[in-house]
Design an enzyme around this catalytic site. Sequence first.
Site, PDB file in Angstrom:
ATOM      1  N   GLU A 136      33.998  33.586 -10.098  1.00  0.00           N
ATOM      2  CA  GLU A 136      33.436  34.585 -11.017  1.00  0.00           C
ATOM      3  C   GLU A 136      33.690  36.006 -10.490  1.00  0.00           C
ATOM      4  O   GLU A 136      34.008  36.907 -11.267  1.00  0.00           O
ATOM      5  CB  GLU A 136      31.928  34.354 -11.206  1.00  0.00           C
ATOM      6  CG  GLU A 136      31.590  33.101 -11.987  1.00  0.00           C
ATOM      7  CD  GLU A 136      32.154  33.103 -13.403  1.00  0.00           C
ATOM      8  OE1 GLU A 136      31.896  34.068 -14.151  1.00  0.00           O
ATOM      9  OE2 GLU A 136      32.886  32.136 -13.760  1.00  0.00           O
TER      10      GLU A 136
ATOM     11  N   TYR B 193      28.913  33.273   6.930  1.00  0.00           N
ATOM     12  CA  TYR B 193      29.780  33.072   5.758  1.00  0.00           C
ATOM     13  C   TYR B 193      29.918  31.584   5.461  1.00  0.00           C
ATOM     14  O   TYR B 193      29.844  31.148   4.307  1.00  0.00           O
ATOM     15  CB  TYR B 193      31.161  33.697   6.058  1.00  0.00           C
ATOM     16  CG  TYR B 193      32.192  33.528   4.965  1.00  0.00           C
ATOM     17  CD1 TYR B 193      32.413  34.545   4.042  1.00  0.00           C
ATOM     18  CD2 TYR B 193      32.962  32.364   4.861  1.00  0.00           C
ATOM     19  CE1 TYR B 193      33.370  34.402   3.041  1.00  0.00           C
ATOM     20  CE2 TYR B 193      33.913  32.204   3.872  1.00  0.00           C
ATOM     21  CZ  TYR B 193      34.112  33.232   2.962  1.00  0.00           C
ATOM     22  OH  TYR B 193      35.054  33.078   1.971  1.00  0.00           O
TER      23      TYR B 193
ATOM     24  N   GLY C 271      38.922  32.955  -0.209  1.00  0.00           N
ATOM     25  CA  GLY C 271      37.487  32.653  -0.210  1.00  0.00           C
ATOM     26  C   GLY C 271      37.151  31.282   0.348  1.00  0.00           C
ATOM     27  O   GLY C 271      36.299  30.579  -0.170  1.00  0.00           O
TER      28      GLY C 271
ATOM     29  N   HIS D  26      30.181  48.759   8.320  1.00  0.00           N
ATOM     30  CA  HIS D  26      30.911  47.929   9.273  1.00  0.00           C
ATOM     31  C   HIS D  26      30.629  48.392  10.698  1.00  0.00           C
ATOM     32  O   HIS D  26      31.193  47.859  11.646  1.00  0.00           O
ATOM     33  CB  HIS D  26      32.422  48.018   9.027  1.00  0.00           C
ATOM     34  CG  HIS D  26      32.897  47.236   7.836  1.00  0.00           C
ATOM     35  ND1 HIS D  26      32.404  45.999   7.501  1.00  0.00           N
ATOM     36  CD2 HIS D  26      33.848  47.520   6.897  1.00  0.00           C
ATOM     37  CE1 HIS D  26      33.021  45.559   6.414  1.00  0.00           C
ATOM     38  NE2 HIS D  26      33.896  46.453   6.027  1.00  0.00           N
TER      39      HIS D  26
HETATM   40  P1  A3P Z   1      39.576  35.811   2.304  1.00  0.00           P
HETATM   41  O1  A3P Z   1      40.513  36.928   2.614  1.00  0.00           O
HETATM   42  O2  A3P Z   1      39.556  34.766   3.364  1.00  0.00           O
HETATM   43  O3  A3P Z   1      39.761  35.244   0.944  1.00  0.00           O
HETATM   44  P2  A3P Z   1      34.722  41.449   3.055  1.00  0.00           P
HETATM   45  O4  A3P Z   1      34.016  41.622   1.770  1.00  0.00           O
HETATM   46  O5  A3P Z   1      33.840  41.505   4.252  1.00  0.00           O
HETATM   47  O6  A3P Z   1      35.895  42.372   3.134  1.00  0.00           O
HETATM   48  O7  A3P Z   1      35.273  39.973   3.104  1.00  0.00           O
HETATM   49  C1  A3P Z   1      36.300  39.584   2.242  1.00  0.00           C
HETATM   50  C2  A3P Z   1      36.442  38.080   2.338  1.00  0.00           C
HETATM   51  O8  A3P Z   1      35.332  37.461   1.653  1.00  0.00           O
HETATM   52  C3  A3P Z   1      37.697  37.607   1.630  1.00  0.00           C
HETATM   53  O9  A3P Z   1      38.096  36.430   2.338  1.00  0.00           O
HETATM   54  C4  A3P Z   1      37.154  37.283   0.255  1.00  0.00           C
HETATM   55  O10 A3P Z   1      37.962  36.441  -0.518  1.00  0.00           O
HETATM   56  C5  A3P Z   1      35.842  36.623   0.636  1.00  0.00           C
HETATM   57  N1  A3P Z   1      34.915  36.561  -0.497  1.00  0.00           N
HETATM   58  C6  A3P Z   1      34.540  37.554  -1.320  1.00  0.00           C
HETATM   59  N2  A3P Z   1      33.722  37.092  -2.289  1.00  0.00           N
HETATM   60  C7  A3P Z   1      33.561  35.765  -2.064  1.00  0.00           C
HETATM   61  C8  A3P Z   1      32.833  34.729  -2.718  1.00  0.00           C
HETATM   62  N3  A3P Z   1      32.111  34.963  -3.799  1.00  0.00           N
HETATM   63  N4  A3P Z   1      32.909  33.481  -2.199  1.00  0.00           N
HETATM   64  C9  A3P Z   1      33.646  33.234  -1.087  1.00  0.00           C
HETATM   65  N5  A3P Z   1      34.362  34.177  -0.438  1.00  0.00           N
HETATM   66  C10 A3P Z   1      34.315  35.430  -0.909  1.00  0.00           C
END
Ligand code: A3P
Length: 348
Positions: A279, A241, A312, A157
């Site tokens: 998944e 994203y 997500g 990060h």
């Molecule tokens: P939300 O809190 O909006 O759901 P990081 O991995 O950088 O910490 O980011 C986490 C964010 O990415 C979370 O967002 C999480 O749900 C989302 N995320 C993780 N896997 C995902 C996927 N396969 N598809 C979409 N969003 C995903």
Amino acid sequence: MRLASGHVAIQLPDDEMKRILKDFEGFSKGLVRLSPGGWVLPAPYTKFADKIYNTKFRASDVVIMTYPKCGTTWTQEVVWTMRNNPNLDHPKASLPVNVRSPFIDSDMLMETGRGDTGQPTFHEEMLKKVVPDADPKEGIALQLTAHIPDPRTIKTHLPFSLMTPDLLDTAKVIYVARNPKDVVLSFLHHSRLIKGIGYIGTLEQYVDYFVKDELIYGPYWEHLREAWPRRDHPNMHFLFYEDMKADPKAELRKLNQFLGTDLTEEQLEKIAHYTSFEEMKKREAQTVLPKEMQSHFKEEVKKKDGGFYRKGQAGGWKSQLNDMQVAKIDIWAKKNSLKLGIKFKHSA
Ligand code: A3P
């Protein structure tokens, strides 16, 4: 304290720290602010900063660099799977993501969040499995990074300026960016869920922390500002994203080319499904919130608002931020995004 990167790290003054500690119970070891850049990080960062900065990267490394909550774990899972598990039959695929794909700067967070039970922590146990004679005090994540087999997929990060200057000329970097309005909600949830952050304030206050660049790993726009101009470097892949969400298969195809993984359409199709939100959510208890780590997160927050994988969504902020919060972010974003020339989907 001067760091190898040339930054000076200064502890936040007592009055500022006192104010922050009222809302962030987990930051009991304090925070530092770095100059230049204004980077805010947990105080134990200074113990590991030079080791991270001096890490030797390899041509076969892929570094996934993000401001928190921009889709790091998703990208780690996609990239690790494409490089190591193209047929979805790898025996270690259910190990925690950060064990397969080490989070190089996480030692300062483990330091912050560690309890005082005297027992080896889950992370220490994981390290022993991979590096039996390792001394956890030297940095669990740093040693995992050093000892996992090639090809390594490494998460950070930290922004470019806190990593070795030849990073991009040595290794491949995937930078993932996300609309700040969704980031703030995702980071709020994470900050409530993880005890090492321990946020107990309101959404309103959290938005203020965000736009005042007081959250760890920020300033958000400075993080982006260091990455965006590097987007055309041949070793750099800039990913949004929102684009992954809109058409994961198209983004996987681009990654296939960037990584040189040479996967077939059928393999990409299966990996896109395997790494879909639904998944990955099914594997949450193995890959990101194992029960051995239960003491690190708040079960009640997980039950009420969701786990690590919360919603997500792209544009989910529209039903969660009020007009005042949107206005605050818009003013701050306009000033910064115009300077950069960067546009996010789902911004209005
Ligand atoms: P939300 O809190 O909006 O759901 P990081 O991995 O950088 O910490 O980011 C986490 C964010 O990415 C979370 O967002 C999480 O749900 C989302 N995320 C993780 N896997 C995902 C996927 N396969 N598809 C979409 N969003 C995903």
